[in-house]
Motif scaffolding. Sequence first.
Motif, PDB file in Angstrom:
ATOM      1  N   SER A 139      -0.041 -11.711   0.794  1.00  0.00           N
ATOM      2  CA  SER A 139       1.386 -11.889   1.058  1.00  0.00           C
ATOM      3  C   SER A 139       1.714 -11.355   2.440  1.00  0.00           C
ATOM      4  CB  SER A 139       2.211 -11.146   0.000  1.00  0.00           C
ATOM      5  OG  SER A 139       3.594 -11.290   0.249  1.00  0.00           O
ATOM      6  N   SER A 175      -5.258  -2.559   1.348  1.00  0.00           N
ATOM      7  CA  SER A 175      -5.807  -3.832   1.822  1.00  0.00           C
ATOM      8  C   SER A 175      -6.946  -3.612   2.815  1.00  0.00           C
ATOM      9  CB  SER A 175      -4.713  -4.671   2.478  1.00  0.00           C
ATOM     10  OG  SER A 175      -3.663  -4.954   1.572  1.00  0.00           O
ATOM     11  N   ILE A 222      -1.524  -7.105   1.390  1.00  0.00           N
ATOM     12  CA  ILE A 222      -0.227  -7.301   2.044  1.00  0.00           C
ATOM     13  C   ILE A 222      -0.341  -6.993   3.536  1.00  0.00           C
ATOM     14  CG2 ILE A 222       2.231  -6.820   1.891  1.00  0.00           C
ATOM     15  CD1 ILE A 222       0.988  -7.729  -0.754  1.00  0.00           C
ATOM     16  N   ARG A 278       4.776  -9.882   4.743  1.00  0.00           N
ATOM     17  CA  ARG A 278       6.117  -9.295   4.637  1.00  0.00           C
ATOM     18  C   ARG A 278       6.720  -9.095   6.019  1.00  0.00           C
ATOM     19  NH1 ARG A 278       7.547  -7.757  -0.659  1.00  0.00           N
ATOM     20  NH2 ARG A 278       6.135  -9.016  -1.941  1.00  0.00           N
ATOM     21  N   SER A 298      -1.534  -3.019   4.572  1.00  0.00           N
ATOM     22  CA  SER A 298      -1.410  -1.831   3.722  1.00  0.00           C
ATOM     23  C   SER A 298      -2.754  -1.104   3.709  1.00  0.00           C
ATOM     24  CB  SER A 298      -1.015  -2.232   2.298  1.00  0.00           C
ATOM     25  OG  SER A 298      -2.074  -2.927   1.661  1.00  0.00           O
ATOM     26  N   GLU A 315       2.061  -7.197   7.245  1.00  0.00           N
ATOM     27  CA  GLU A 315       3.390  -7.414   7.832  1.00  0.00           C
ATOM     28  C   GLU A 315       3.294  -8.429   8.963  1.00  0.00           C
ATOM     29  OE1 GLU A 315       4.982  -3.629   8.944  1.00  0.00           O
ATOM     30  OE2 GLU A 315       4.861  -2.814   6.912  1.00  0.00           O
ATOM     31  N   ALA A 330       4.669  -3.221   4.001  1.00  0.00           N
ATOM     32  CA  ALA A 330       3.442  -3.622   3.332  1.00  0.00           C
ATOM     33  C   ALA A 330       3.203  -2.784   2.071  1.00  0.00           C
ATOM     34  CB  ALA A 330       2.255  -3.482   4.288  1.00  0.00           C
ATOM     35  N   PRO A 341      -3.759  -6.795  -4.596  1.00  0.00           N
ATOM     36  CA  PRO A 341      -2.737  -7.307  -3.682  1.00  0.00           C
ATOM     37  C   PRO A 341      -3.122  -6.969  -2.242  1.00  0.00           C
ATOM     38  CG  PRO A 341      -1.982  -5.274  -4.699  1.00  0.00           C
ATOM     39  CD  PRO A 341      -3.307  -5.595  -5.318  1.00  0.00           C
ATOM     40  N   GLY A 370       5.534  -3.958  -0.628  1.00  0.00           N
ATOM     41  CA  GLY A 370       5.093  -5.234  -1.177  1.00  0.00           C
ATOM     42  C   GLY A 370       3.923  -5.070  -2.135  1.00  0.00           C
ATOM     43  N   GLU A 371       3.055  -4.127  -1.829  1.00  0.00           N
ATOM     44  CA  GLU A 371       1.916  -3.858  -2.705  1.00  0.00           C
ATOM     45  C   GLU A 371       2.371  -3.350  -4.067  1.00  0.00           C
ATOM     46  OE1 GLU A 371      -1.241  -0.437  -2.312  1.00  0.00           O
ATOM     47  OE2 GLU A 371      -1.704  -2.045  -0.878  1.00  0.00           O
ATOM     48  N   LYS A 383       3.863  -6.252  -6.065  1.00  0.00           N
ATOM     49  CA  LYS A 383       2.840  -7.147  -6.621  1.00  0.00           C
ATOM     50  C   LYS A 383       2.150  -6.504  -7.824  1.00  0.00           C
ATOM     51  CE  LYS A 383       2.805 -10.805  -3.852  1.00  0.00           C
ATOM     52  NZ  LYS A 383       2.934 -12.197  -4.348  1.00  0.00           N
TER      53      LYS A 383
END
Length: 538
Positions: free
Chosen positions: A427, A485, A474, A429, A482, A476, A448, A472, A451-452, A455
């Motif tokens: 994703s 990630s 994420i 963001r 993140s 930006e 980020a 997830p 968003g994590e 999710k």
Amino acid sequence: MELMDSIGPLPDINMKLWYLDDGSFVGPRTAVATLLSVLEIKGPLFGLHLNTSKCEVFWPSGDQQFLDFPPEVQRITEVAGGAELLGAPLCGSDAFFAMSVAKRIDKISDCQNRLSDLDDPQVELHLLRSCLGLCKLNHIIRTVPTNKITKELLRFDVNLRHCLESLSRSSISNEVWSQATRPIRLGGLGLREASRSAPAAFLGSCNSSRDLTSRLLLSCSLPFHQSNETSHVEREDQVSEITIPGELDCRSILSTLLPDNQDLQIRKMTQKEIQRLLDVSLSLHIQDSTPSIRDKARLNAISTPHSGSWLRALPNTNLGLVMSREEFLVALRLRLGIAVFPSSPLLVRCPCGQVIDKFGDHVLGCGSGPLRLKRHNALCDILYRYLLVDNAGSRREQCFSSESNDRPGDVFHPDFLQGKAAFFDISVRNSFTNHFINSCSTKAGAAAEAGEVQKDLRYDSDVTSTGASFYPMIVETYGTWSTYSLEIIKVIARKTSVLNKLPVSRIVCNIHEQLAVRLWQYNARMVLDRLHLVCHGE
């Protein structure tokens, strides 16, 4: 070196140094002239063909005609004002140092000014930073005291700034230039200023050569100010504290660039260590002096790990690392905080109805049109290709189960870790929305991380209940991933390295370069798409 071993001992030669095929010798004239003749005879047997017209002979006193040497050997005399070694002025008057460095800078500037002929800003910036930037002067600023060539270094910086204006097709303000001179990892472009970096280079050179200089002084009969009764130990201690000419001036310059007390340990640091202090100091100064919340969020975002990987990626069509001229220019302006939409007294609206700001913040998160989805799919495709290398059973858009059409992830891996299947959900963001901009101005990656969490709340429990794992991933809009990630990307790299035998660090760089180029490529396309509407009044 086999050639010198074949010649045998040289008792009359006081010093002999080699750097690749460049040799330097110090000793009595007859001894050096004899050695030159021997090198001419024996050199070809070892692949060394002496070019006497490029050889130089110098001594600061006595007969400077050097009749013992072949006539084609260049005589460096006092009339010339000084001598050079390996392209850097070695000794002479201040005017000679300035003239020598000025000639070097003139040649570099001529090459820099030809970059615009390429009409490819991505390639131009690579060449400017890696081939025609400070690296072309590094050997000079490590050997010449900064105070002797201040004007010449400032002239180099002015032309470097002009080159950035030319390739970015934008006027560069002082604030933008300060950012551009930061390293990429701290949100800049890696275009280092010579005037700012020179003291660090010279002091680093002094520090690294101090022990050697001390040993040379101890082995010679140079006079000291101590009495004849001074012991060898006392003499060695005093020599170890020698100050190289120009060193104090450079330390004085650095004291004005660094916060209080940070210059105390400079005497023991390498050039790289001193430069890091300067970089961090400049970065903190820019961040603290930025009044805009948006600019603070932007600087935070572009200073995170791998957010600038698109600037390091060498243009390669096969790897998808090439950006068009227009795409790269837009991406560059966004990173530097330069407006990408023309200022207008009238409100310009996006097809979705929202006002388009001059920095394109709304555009990068707008779902109107197909480009946001294409950006998402492009990132998924890169991740999918790397997972496919590890397991041929990896698939795109795998359903949650045979009884459900829900797709919790963009990419499915049947056996990722510990025998468990994995769903990866990517994703993007927008960190410049009203909801996130304040938090992103104080903490990089806030959008980020949020968003994590979102999710995980939506899919994690359902996926784990089936024995699979949910990841997830994420990022930006300005490239901040993140923390979780980043760790998952490292795991993917480790699994891939087992098969292709490349170092994990190299694969991590490859993944991030491809992801970053695709992200910024589509960011730029989204801006260009709306810019077309603005310019044509649609």
